[in-house]
Design an enzyme around this catalytic site. Structure first.
Site, PDB file in Angstrom:
ATOM      1  N   THR A 172       0.921  -1.126   0.149  1.00 48.18           N
ATOM      2  CA  THR A 172      -0.164   0.001   0.079  1.00 48.18           C
ATOM      3  C   THR A 172       0.978   1.197   0.047  1.00 48.18           C
ATOM      4  OG1 THR A 172      -1.755  -1.260   1.087  1.00 48.18           O
ATOM      5  CG2 THR A 172      -1.600   1.236   1.486  1.00 48.18           C
ATOM      6  N   ARG A 200     -13.846  -7.954  -0.361  1.00 49.72           N
ATOM      7  CA  ARG A 200     -13.044  -7.309   0.841  1.00 49.72           C
ATOM      8  C   ARG A 200     -12.668  -5.811   0.835  1.00 49.72           C
ATOM      9  NH1 ARG A 200      -7.685  -5.564   2.177  1.00 49.72           N
ATOM     10  NH2 ARG A 200      -7.252  -6.278   4.276  1.00 49.72           N
ATOM     11  N   ASP A 203      -8.207  -1.673   5.559  1.00 51.58           N
ATOM     12  CA  ASP A 203      -8.156  -0.335   6.182  1.00 51.58           C
ATOM     13  C   ASP A 203      -7.907   0.841   5.692  1.00 51.58           C
ATOM     14  OD1 ASP A 203      -5.741  -1.545   5.652  1.00 51.58           O
ATOM     15  OD2 ASP A 203      -4.857  -0.063   7.444  1.00 51.58           O
TER      16      ASP A 203
HETATM   17  N1  ASP Z   1      -3.399  -2.297   4.799  1.00 48.74           N
HETATM   18  C1  ASP Z   1      -3.826  -2.644   3.273  1.00 48.74           C
HETATM   19  C2  ASP Z   1      -5.101  -3.661   3.298  1.00 48.74           C
HETATM   20  O1  ASP Z   1      -5.181  -4.505   4.350  1.00 48.74           O
HETATM   21  C3  ASP Z   1      -2.608  -3.666   2.836  1.00 48.74           C
HETATM   22  C4  ASP Z   1      -1.222  -3.152   2.884  1.00 48.74           C
HETATM   23  O2  ASP Z   1      -0.991  -2.293   3.686  1.00 48.74           O
HETATM   24  O3  ASP Z   1      -0.414  -3.237   1.828  1.00 48.74           O
HETATM   25  O4  ASP Z   1      -5.972  -3.644   2.198  1.00 48.74           O
END
Ligand code: ASP
Length: 308
Positions: A172, A200, A203
Site C-alpha cells: 500500500t 473485501r 483499512d
Molecule cells: N493495509 C492494506 C489492506 O489491508 C494492505 C497493505 O498495507 O498493503 O488492504
C-alpha cells in the site's frame, strides 16, 4: 506562516524485506519511486501550497509506479482481477473522500479527492464508485491495464499453496503532509491483499482505520494487515492519543502499533503533526518510506539501524 515548517512523509508498504534478500531491481525501483513521490509533493509544499495537494500528488506518482501495490502494479484478487481502494482527508475541516472496489478508474486517489470536494457522500463502493468517476470525466482503463506479471505470479503461488496471505507483502502507498500554514492532510491508496475475496475492503479507505487527518492532532496513514488496523481504529486512535491523551506523536504511533500486535496484526504507520513534527514506525522487518522537509530528503527500506 513558517516557511520551513512543511514536511512530507510517504510510505510504499510494510513487509518482510531484509537487507541482501530483496531483489536488487525491486529495491532500486522502490527507492526511486519514493524519491519521485517526495519530489512531486515537496515541490508543492515549497511553493507554499496546501498539504492536501501535496499528498494527492505524491500518491499519484506511486499509483502510476508498477513497483507498488496501488493503481498499476496492484495485487490480484482470488478471481484474478484488480480492485482498488483509496482515501484522502483534509485536517483543516476533516473533509474526506473514500472509494473502494474500483476496477476501471486510473487515478483512485484523485477520484477520492473529487468526492471530498464535490460529495455529497464521503464513501463510494464498487461499480457506483467507477460510475461516479465516469460521470466526472475521470480516465477509465481496462482492468488488465493495472496488472503486471509479478502480481499474477504471486497470486498463482499463493493459490498453489492454498493459502490466504496477510503476512508478507503489504505494498500500500500513503502520504502525510503538513504545509507552511500548519494544516495537515493524508492520502492512502492500495490494491489491498493478494487473493482477497468477496468484495473485501481493508483499512486503507476506511476513515479512522488506515487514513485520518485532523489539524488538532495529526495526519496518519497505515499499511499492514488491514483487518487488525480496522479493529484497532488505528489512525484515529493515534490522533486521539495525542488530542485527548496528550501523548507525543512518536509515542502515540508506537502505542497503536503495540496495540495492533496484541491483536495479532503487523504493519507500519507514518504521521505528521501541525507543528511540523513527523514520525514513522513498523512492526514488520521493513517498510518502504521517505521523508522530505526544507533540509532535504531521506528514503529508507530497512530498519533505521540497518540503513546507517
Ligand atoms: N493495509 C492494506 C489492506 O489491508 C494492505 C497493505 O498495507 O498493503 O488492504
Amino acid at each position: 506562516m513558517d516557511e520551513t515548517r512543511w514536511r512530507l512523509v510517504v510510505h510504499g508498504g510494510a513487509g518482510s524485506m531484509r537487507p541482501g534478500k530483496l531483489d536488487p531491481e525491486q529495491e532500486r525501483c522502490a527507492r526511486a519511486g519514493l524519491e519521485a513521490a517526495l519530489a512531486a509533493g515537496s515541490a508543492i509544499l515549497e511553493r507554499r501550497e496546501s498539504a492536501i495537494d501535496a499528498v494527492e500528488a505524491g500518491v499519484r506518482v506511486l499509483e502510476e509506479d508498477p513497483c507498488f501495490n496501488a493503481g498499476r502494479g496492484s495485487v490480484l484478487t482470488a478471481s484474478g482481477c484488480i480492485e482498488l481502494d483509496a482515501a484522502i482527508m483534509d485536517g483543516r475541516t476533516r473533509a474526506a473522500g473514500a472509494v473502494s472496489g474500483l476496477r476501471t478508474t486510473r487515478a483512485p486517489i484523485s477520484l477520492a479527492r473529487r468526492l471530498l470536494e464535490q460529495g455529497p457522500h464521503v464513501f463510494l463502493g464498487g461499480h457506483g464508485a467507477d460510475d461516479f468517476a465516469r460521470d466526472h470525466g475521470f480516465e477509465q482503463v481496462e482492468n488488465s491495464w493495472f496488472e503486471v506479471p509479478e502480481r499474477r505470479r504471486q497470486l498463482d503461488e499463493l493459490l498453489g499453496e492454498g493459502g490466504f496471505d496477510d503476512e508478507v507483502k503489504y505494498g500500500t502507498v500513503g502520504a502525510v503532509a503538513v504545509d507552511v500554514d500548519g494544516h495537515v492532510a493524508v492520502a492512502t491508496s492500495t490494491g489491498g491483499l493478494t487473493a482477497k475475496r468477496w468484495g473485501r475492503v481493508g483499512d486503507s479507505p476506511l476513515i479512522g482505520a488506515g487514513t485520518y487527518a485532523d489539524d488538532r492532532s495529526a495526519a496518519v496513514s497505515a499499511t499492514g494487515s488491514g483487518e487488525f488496523f480496522i479493529r484497532a481504529v488505528a489512525a484515529h486512535q493515534l490522533a486521539e492519543r495525542i488530542r485527548i491523551g496528550g501523548q507525543s506523536l512518536q509515542d502515540a504511533l508506537d502505542a497503536v502499533l503495540a496495540d495492533i500486535e496484541t491483536l495479532g496484526g503487523k504493519g507500519g504507520m507514518i504521521a505528521v503533526a501541525p507543528d511540523g513534527d513527523a514520525a514513522w514506525g513498523f512492526t514488520t522487518p521493513a517498510m518502504y518510506r521517505g521523508m522530505a522537509d526544507a533540509s532535504g530528503r531521506t528514503v529508507r527500506v530497512y530498519s533505521d539501524v540497518d540503513e546507517r
